[in-house]
Design a protein around this motif. Sequence first.
Motif, PDB file in Angstrom:
ATOM      1  N   GLN A  89       0.307  -1.012  -0.153  1.00  0.00           N
ATOM      2  CA  GLN A  89      -0.002   0.048   0.314  1.00  0.00           C
ATOM      3  C   GLN A  89       0.905   0.959  -0.043  1.00  0.00           C
ATOM      4  N   GLY A  90       0.658   1.591  -0.882  1.00  0.00           N
ATOM      5  CA  GLY A  90       1.108   3.533  -0.943  1.00  0.00           C
ATOM      6  C   GLY A  90       2.719   3.301  -1.610  1.00  0.00           C
ATOM      7  N   GLU A  91       3.295   2.522  -1.738  1.00  0.00           N
ATOM      8  CA  GLU A  91       4.738   2.090  -3.129  1.00  0.00           C
ATOM      9  C   GLU A  91       4.349   2.154  -4.295  1.00  0.00           C
ATOM     10  N   HIS A  92       4.690   2.905  -4.112  1.00  0.00           N
ATOM     11  CA  HIS A  92       4.507   3.684  -5.910  1.00  0.00           C
ATOM     12  C   HIS A  92       6.411   3.853  -6.302  1.00  0.00           C
ATOM     13  N   THR A  93       6.413   3.095  -7.623  1.00  0.00           N
ATOM     14  CA  THR A  93       7.390   3.571  -8.273  1.00  0.00           C
ATOM     15  C   THR A  93       7.125   3.997 -10.246  1.00  0.00           C
ATOM     16  N   VAL A  94       7.687   3.911 -10.777  1.00  0.00           N
ATOM     17  CA  VAL A  94       7.184   4.417 -12.000  1.00  0.00           C
ATOM     18  C   VAL A  94       5.247   4.056 -12.222  1.00  0.00           C
ATOM     19  N   PRO A  96       1.760   2.699 -10.267  1.00  0.00           N
ATOM     20  CA  PRO A  96       1.320   2.774  -8.588  1.00  0.00           C
ATOM     21  C   PRO A  96       1.120   1.436  -7.853  1.00  0.00           C
ATOM     22  N   SER A  97       1.071   2.027  -7.052  1.00  0.00           N
ATOM     23  CA  SER A  97       0.785   0.754  -6.621  1.00  0.00           C
ATOM     24  C   SER A  97      -0.513  -0.595  -6.766  1.00  0.00           C
ATOM     25  N   LEU A  98      -0.147  -1.660  -7.153  1.00  0.00           N
ATOM     26  CA  LEU A  98      -1.250  -2.216  -7.514  1.00  0.00           C
ATOM     27  C   LEU A  98      -1.818  -3.185  -5.538  1.00  0.00           C
ATOM     28  N   PHE A  99      -1.801  -2.493  -4.794  1.00  0.00           N
ATOM     29  CA  PHE A  99      -2.398  -3.049  -3.447  1.00  0.00           C
ATOM     30  C   PHE A  99      -3.996  -2.892  -3.328  1.00  0.00           C
ATOM     31  N   GLN A 100      -4.886  -4.226  -3.422  1.00  0.00           N
ATOM     32  CA  GLN A 100      -6.342  -4.577  -3.414  1.00  0.00           C
ATOM     33  C   GLN A 100      -6.331  -3.062  -4.879  1.00  0.00           C
ATOM     34  N   ILE A 101      -6.031  -3.606  -5.740  1.00  0.00           N
ATOM     35  CA  ILE A 101      -5.891  -3.235  -6.781  1.00  0.00           C
ATOM     36  C   ILE A 101      -7.854  -3.729  -7.723  1.00  0.00           C
ATOM     37  N   ARG A 104     -10.803  -1.077  -7.291  1.00  0.00           N
ATOM     38  CA  ARG A 104     -10.052  -0.199  -6.053  1.00  0.00           C
ATOM     39  C   ARG A 104     -10.846   1.063  -6.928  1.00  0.00           C
ATOM     40  N   ALA A 105     -10.816   2.629  -6.876  1.00  0.00           N
ATOM     41  CA  ALA A 105     -11.047   3.502  -8.004  1.00  0.00           C
ATOM     42  C   ALA A 105     -10.071   3.457  -8.547  1.00  0.00           C
ATOM     43  N   VAL A 106     -10.020   4.100 -10.394  1.00  0.00           N
ATOM     44  CA  VAL A 106      -9.914   4.175 -11.461  1.00  0.00           C
ATOM     45  C   VAL A 106      -8.641   5.570 -11.103  1.00  0.00           C
ATOM     46  N   GLY A 107      -7.539   5.541 -11.507  1.00  0.00           N
ATOM     47  CA  GLY A 107      -7.183   6.469 -11.282  1.00  0.00           C
ATOM     48  C   GLY A 107      -6.836   7.340  -9.843  1.00  0.00           C
ATOM     49  N   VAL A 108      -6.656   6.580  -9.522  1.00  0.00           N
ATOM     50  CA  VAL A 108      -7.169   7.015  -7.499  1.00  0.00           C
ATOM     51  C   VAL A 108      -6.191   6.907  -6.984  1.00  0.00           C
ATOM     52  N   SER A 109      -4.690   7.160  -6.533  1.00  0.00           N
ATOM     53  CA  SER A 109      -4.176   6.279  -5.455  1.00  0.00           C
ATOM     54  C   SER A 109      -3.543   7.199  -5.295  1.00  0.00           C
ATOM     55  N   GLU A 110      -3.081   8.058  -3.532  1.00  0.00           N
ATOM     56  CA  GLU A 110      -2.499   8.663  -2.933  1.00  0.00           C
ATOM     57  C   GLU A 110      -1.516   8.812  -3.200  1.00  0.00           C
ATOM     58  N   THR A 119      -7.548   9.469 -15.058  1.00  0.00           N
ATOM     59  CA  THR A 119      -7.675  10.192 -14.122  1.00  0.00           C
ATOM     60  C   THR A 119      -9.366  10.502 -14.599  1.00  0.00           C
ATOM     61  N   GLU A 120      -9.690  10.016 -15.892  1.00  0.00           N
ATOM     62  CA  GLU A 120     -10.435  10.861 -16.652  1.00  0.00           C
ATOM     63  C   GLU A 120     -11.710   9.923 -16.758  1.00  0.00           C
ATOM     64  N   LEU A 121     -11.455   8.751 -16.429  1.00  0.00           N
ATOM     65  CA  LEU A 121     -11.250   7.099 -17.178  1.00  0.00           C
ATOM     66  C   LEU A 121     -12.733   6.929 -15.987  1.00  0.00           C
ATOM     67  N   GLY A 122     -13.052   7.669 -14.402  1.00  0.00           N
ATOM     68  CA  GLY A 122     -13.663   6.833 -14.175  1.00  0.00           C
ATOM     69  C   GLY A 122     -13.757   5.978 -13.452  1.00  0.00           C
ATOM     70  N   GLY A 123     -15.346   5.207 -12.474  1.00  0.00           N
ATOM     71  CA  GLY A 123     -15.224   3.645 -12.193  1.00  0.00           C
ATOM     72  C   GLY A 123     -14.077   3.167 -11.861  1.00  0.00           C
ATOM     73  N   GLU A 124     -14.595   2.401 -11.666  1.00  0.00           N
ATOM     74  CA  GLU A 124     -13.405   1.261 -10.452  1.00  0.00           C
ATOM     75  C   GLU A 124     -12.629  -0.119 -11.407  1.00  0.00           C
ATOM     76  N   TRP A 125     -11.770  -0.059 -11.253  1.00  0.00           N
ATOM     77  CA  TRP A 125     -10.925  -1.957 -11.402  1.00  0.00           C
ATOM     78  C   TRP A 125     -11.796  -3.416 -11.512  1.00  0.00           C
ATOM     79  N   THR A 126     -12.632  -3.453 -12.315  1.00  0.00           N
ATOM     80  CA  THR A 126     -12.949  -4.595 -11.977  1.00  0.00           C
ATOM     81  C   THR A 126     -12.078  -5.868 -12.486  1.00  0.00           C
ATOM     82  N   VAL A 127     -12.453  -6.561 -12.654  1.00  0.00           N
ATOM     83  CA  VAL A 127     -11.372  -7.829 -13.323  1.00  0.00           C
ATOM     84  C   VAL A 127     -12.189  -7.898 -14.592  1.00  0.00           C
TER      85      VAL A 127
END
Length: 168
Positions: A89-94, A96-101, A104-110, A119-127
């Motif tokens: 969680q929260g560990e980003h490199t090039v 974003p972190s894929l913790f509990q992806i 999770r909301a698309v394009g949102v990770s602190e 960021t404009e895609l919106g929604g959440e990541w589904t399978v």
Amino acid sequence: MIDTMMGTKVVGGLCGALLFFLLVNWASEGLYHVGGEGQGVVEMVAAELQTEAETDAPEVDINELIAVADMAKGEKVFVKCKACHKLEQGEHTVGPSLFQIVGRAVGVSEGFAYSRPMTELGGEWTVESLNAFMENPRKFLPGTKMSFAGLKKDKDRANILAYFLALQ
């Protein structure tokens, strides 16, 4: 010393050779056109074959594949992703972190600066959306910063999604 007739023959021969190479170049350009507005014959045939292959390929239900997926193989497939993504969680490199992806909301990770399209895609990541994104990120979301070409094998994507779900 070269007389006029011999000089004319030499110049004519050179002009003929240049004209021949010019015609060969034009013919090959028509067949193997690269870039620009039009497509060459070879490119059109390749595009048609690709379209036929895509339409002939049976639709795969990713949920059915995940049901029989191998999480250990998914962890191995994730090695391809580790250069840019972490699972903590929260560990980003090039990337974003894929913790509990999943979920999770698309394009949102602190702490991570996503591309505008993401960021404009919106929604959440589904399978299903993750499956489509991982298959070909740039086709799924033109303008994404993700430069990875994608995971072409359905089983690889199913295995990695099973691995993500096990970590939820």
